[in-house]
Design a protein around this motif. Structure first.
Motif, PDB file in Angstrom:
ATOM      1  N   THR A  51       1.768   7.235   5.304  1.00 30.17           N
ATOM      2  CA  THR A  51       2.155   7.421   6.706  1.00 30.17           C
ATOM      3  C   THR A  51       0.898   7.637   7.557  1.00 30.17           C
ATOM      4  N   LEU A  52      -0.010   8.471   7.081  1.00 27.01           N
ATOM      5  CA  LEU A  52      -1.275   8.695   7.796  1.00 27.01           C
ATOM      6  C   LEU A  52      -2.110   7.414   7.860  1.00 27.01           C
ATOM      7  N   ALA A  53      -2.154   6.679   6.759  1.00 30.10           N
ATOM      8  CA  ALA A  53      -2.914   5.433   6.743  1.00 30.10           C
ATOM      9  C   ALA A  53      -2.309   4.423   7.715  1.00 30.10           C
ATOM     10  N   ALA A  54      -0.983   4.368   7.787  1.00 28.52           N
ATOM     11  CA  ALA A  54      -0.325   3.448   8.722  1.00 28.52           C
ATOM     12  C   ALA A  54      -0.655   3.824  10.166  1.00 28.52           C
ATOM     13  N   MET A  55      -0.755   5.110  10.446  1.00 26.89           N
ATOM     14  CA  MET A  55      -1.152   5.538  11.788  1.00 26.89           C
ATOM     15  C   MET A  55      -2.545   5.014  12.122  1.00 26.89           C
ATOM     16  N   ALA A  56      -3.452   5.093  11.169  1.00 24.87           N
ATOM     17  CA  ALA A  56      -4.815   4.606  11.390  1.00 24.87           C
ATOM     18  C   ALA A  56      -4.818   3.099  11.650  1.00 24.87           C
ATOM     19  N   VAL A  57      -4.014   2.354  10.911  1.00 22.82           N
ATOM     20  CA  VAL A  57      -3.951   0.908  11.117  1.00 22.82           C
ATOM     21  C   VAL A  57      -3.344   0.590  12.482  1.00 22.82           C
ATOM     22  N   LEU A  58      -2.345   1.344  12.896  1.00 23.71           N
ATOM     23  CA  LEU A  58      -1.759   1.128  14.223  1.00 23.71           C
ATOM     24  C   LEU A  58      -2.788   1.375  15.329  1.00 23.71           C
ATOM     25  N   ILE A  59      -3.597   2.398  15.165  1.00 20.24           N
ATOM     26  CA  ILE A  59      -4.651   2.685  16.153  1.00 20.24           C
ATOM     27  C   ILE A  59      -5.689   1.569  16.147  1.00 20.24           C
ATOM     28  N   GLY A  68      -3.464  -9.934   9.683  1.00 19.07           N
ATOM     29  CA  GLY A  68      -3.332  -9.187   8.433  1.00 19.07           C
ATOM     30  C   GLY A  68      -2.914  -7.743   8.619  1.00 19.07           C
ATOM     31  N   GLN A  69      -3.215  -7.154   9.767  1.00 19.45           N
ATOM     32  CA  GLN A  69      -2.856  -5.749   9.987  1.00 19.45           C
ATOM     33  C   GLN A  69      -1.345  -5.555   9.921  1.00 19.45           C
ATOM     34  N   ARG A  70      -0.628  -6.485  10.495  1.00 22.42           N
ATOM     35  CA  ARG A  70       0.838  -6.393  10.487  1.00 22.42           C
ATOM     36  C   ARG A  70       1.382  -6.458   9.058  1.00 22.42           C
ATOM     37  N   ALA A  71       0.799  -7.335   8.249  1.00 21.86           N
ATOM     38  CA  ALA A  71       1.218  -7.446   6.845  1.00 21.86           C
ATOM     39  C   ALA A  71       0.968  -6.137   6.099  1.00 21.86           C
ATOM     40  N   VAL A  72      -0.163  -5.497   6.382  1.00 23.77           N
ATOM     41  CA  VAL A  72      -0.477  -4.201   5.756  1.00 23.77           C
ATOM     42  C   VAL A  72       0.633  -3.203   6.056  1.00 23.77           C
ATOM     43  N   LEU A  73       1.028  -3.128   7.324  1.00 24.09           N
ATOM     44  CA  LEU A  73       2.054  -2.169   7.732  1.00 24.09           C
ATOM     45  C   LEU A  73       3.395  -2.463   7.062  1.00 24.09           C
ATOM     46  N   TRP A  74       3.757  -3.732   6.961  1.00 25.37           N
ATOM     47  CA  TRP A  74       5.021  -4.078   6.307  1.00 25.37           C
ATOM     48  C   TRP A  74       4.976  -3.790   4.810  1.00 25.37           C
ATOM     49  N   LEU A  75       3.873  -4.143   4.165  1.00 26.48           N
ATOM     50  CA  LEU A  75       3.752  -3.871   2.729  1.00 26.48           C
ATOM     51  C   LEU A  75       3.852  -2.376   2.449  1.00 26.48           C
ATOM     52  N   TRP A  76       3.166  -1.573   3.259  1.00 29.22           N
ATOM     53  CA  TRP A  76       3.241  -0.119   3.066  1.00 29.22           C
ATOM     54  C   TRP A  76       4.633   0.420   3.367  1.00 29.22           C
ATOM     55  N   SER A  77       5.273  -0.095   4.399  1.00 31.98           N
ATOM     56  CA  SER A  77       6.621   0.395   4.748  1.00 31.98           C
ATOM     57  C   SER A  77       7.605   0.130   3.626  1.00 31.98           C
TER      58      SER A  77
END
Length: 127
Positions: A51-59, A68-77
């Motif tokens: 969750t913290l890492a996803a916040m960093a990627v969103l920022i 690729g950032q969007r894919a990271v968020l979906w894979l983590w979710s």
């Protein structure tokens, strides 16, 4: 992942982390086997870190949108839902069929980190 959707999912994940952590510490203690409580706590810990890492990627994405950032968020979710969710359900139900779901979620979390590395590697240096 749309900005509003991404921040909403991160906020809800943070809420679940706090609720699950409190439930594990106060509601499960003494009611489930120690190994199941440990599995539950592992799920909370992995969800919290991602969750913290996803916040960093969103920022990062708000400052510099990259492929690729969007894919990271979906894979983590999806990985958090599969990994942590299966551990939560395993601790609560003891259902052995949940066991194979956990490593699949872990693979999705790892794929997210690999995708993040590729995304970062492809980032153009600022001049």
């Amino acid at each position: 992942m749309h900005k509003r959707r991404g921040w909403t999912l991160v906020a809800l994940s943070g809420l679940v982390v706090v609720m699950a952590g409190a439930f594990g510490a106060h509601g499960l203690q003494g009611h489930v086997a120690p190994r199941l409580l440990e599995a539950f706590e592992t799920g909370v810990r992995y969800q919290a870190w991602h969750t913290l890492a996803a916040m960093a990627v969103l920022i990062w994405r708000a400052q510099q949108p990259l492929k690729g950032q969007r894919a990271v968020l979906w894979l983590w979710s999806i990985g958090m839902a599969a990994f942590s969710g299966s551990l939560y359900l395993l601790a609560l139900t003891g259902a052995p069929w949940l066991g194979p779901i956990t490593p699949f979620g872990g693979l999705l979390l790892m794929a997210g980190w690999l995708t993040l590395a590729i995304c970062a590697w492809r980032q153009r240096p600022a001049h």
